[in-house]
Design a protein around this motif. Structure first.
Motif, short mmCIF file in Angstrom:
data_model
loop_
_atom_site.label_atom_id
_atom_site.label_comp_id
_atom_site.label_asym_id
_atom_site.label_seq_id
_atom_site.Cartn_x
_atom_site.Cartn_y
_atom_site.Cartn_z
N ASP A 1 0.44 5.10 -4.50
CA ASP A 1 -0.12 6.10 -3.61
C ASP A 1 -0.85 7.20 -4.39
O ASP A 1 -0.39 7.67 -5.43
N ASP B 1 0.84 -1.20 0.00
CA ASP B 1 0.00 0.00 0.00
C ASP B 1 0.88 1.26 0.00
O ASP B 1 2.03 1.21 0.42
N ASP B 2 0.30 2.35 -0.46
CA ASP B 2 0.99 3.65 -0.47
C ASP B 2 2.33 3.55 -1.19
O ASP B 2 3.32 4.16 -0.78
N GLU C 1 -4.27 4.49 -6.95
CA GLU C 1 -5.23 5.06 -6.02
C GLU C 1 -5.42 6.56 -6.28
O GLU C 1 -4.63 7.18 -6.98
#
Ligand code: C2E
Ligand code: CA
Ligand code: CA
Ligand code: CA
Length: 275
Positions: A201, A178-179, A234
């Motif tokens: 991210d 993630d990120d 994202e």
């Protein structure tokens, strides 16, 4: 002179203490919310941008504090970590979202559930076995769930994390970093990690109006593709961004343009019909 300094110092201290008291009060209300199981889970679709089909939903914790309104998880998750409440909190969130997934499976829906995992959960010796137990009790399989681990967590204490990540994969779960792009993984570390998904991210999606921003996005996406990872970008907030990402070969996206995080009944509609 000394008097003035003292007064100044003292008033700073008072201010600090007042903040401390407020902090304690919020923390106590959070403890109550966890205990009373009044935290909620919202779900944000991960979308195949070309078709609008939903591939997965990410579970995001929501807390409506009676006195303060909605509090951001960026505030209350770290607060729970510091106060030693993160395990109970995560347990509530995971249980709620697995029960929801169970209902969705019973209704014939096949999409994956993506769950955010904090540093302390990853280090907990019982986390994985409890999670598997919970899944099996609901008739679900680890393969139904993707555990999201932020790049910065995955990289601190790399050797130890690799062991944890292997255990997770051996248990049958998939892992998303993630990120991605906000930590500093080296190419070789990334290559060795047993992960399936790379979540780029959202901050990179917000910089596509500059040439540098587009260059960086392209480099990250190519890196993910080179490592044969499933790349999800994202923070996609508008059509231009989605179109540009599509042009550079990104198929999977998440962001307000497709859907905000929504309550379970609304998410279910997206799972059925797409966005
Ligand atoms: P995250 O995992 O990176 O989640 C994505 C965040 O971006 C979410 O914020 C989501 O609402 C927001 N977002 C989604 N699309 C867009 C967009 O198009 N534009 C913008 N500007 N933002 C978008 P949220 O829900 O406030 O969560 C913040 C962070 O709190 C999450 O970041 C995650 O790190 C953490 N978090 C949330 N729920 C949990 C949980 O159950 N457990 C743990 N450990 N952490 C959680
Ligand atoms: Ca996440
Ligand atoms: Ca993220
Ligand atoms: Ca984040």
């Amino acid at each position: 002179n000394a008097g003035r300094n003292n007064v100044c110092f003292y008033s700073d201290l008072m201010h600090f203490k007042a903040l401390g008291r407020e902090h304690m009060a919020i923390q106590a209300r959070l403890a109550n919310a966890i205990h009373d199981d009044t935290l909620q889970v919202f779900y944000q679709p991960v979308v195949e941008a070309g078709t609008g089909e939903v591939l997965a939903v990410e579970a995001l914790a929501r807390w409506q504090d009676g006195q303060g309104g909605w509090v951001s998880p960026d505030i209350f998750i770290p607060m729970a970590e510091k106060a030693g409440m993160i395990h109970e909190l995560s347990d509530r969130i995971v249980t709620q979202s697995l029960e929801r997934l169970h209902r969705w499976r019973a209704a014939g829906l096949k999409q994956l559930l993506m769950v955010n995992i904090s540093r302390s959960q990853l280090f907990s010796p019982t986390f994985l076995s409890l999670l598997v137990e919970k899944l099996l009790r609901l008739g679900l399989r680890p393969g139904d769930v993707v555990l999201e681990i932020t790049e910065s967590v995955a990289l601190t204490d790399y050797a130890r994390q690799m062991k944890h990540l292997r255990q997770i994969v051996d248990a049958g779960f998939q892992i998303a970093i993630d990120d991605f792009g906000t930590g500093y993984s080296s190419l070789s570390q990334l290559h060795e990690m047993p992960v399936q998904f790379l979540k780029v991210d959202g901050s990179f999606s917000q910089r596509l109006h500059t040439e540098d921003g587009r260059g960086i996005m392209q480099a990250i996406v190519q890196l993910g593709q080179l490592l044969k990872l499933d790349v999800i970008v994202e923070g996609v907030e508008n059509r231009e961004t989605a179109q540009y990402l599509n042009e550079i070969g990104v198929r999977r996206m998440q962001g307000f343009y497709f859907s905000e995080p929504v309550p379970p009944n609304v998410a279910e509609l997206s799972l059925r019909l797409g966005v």
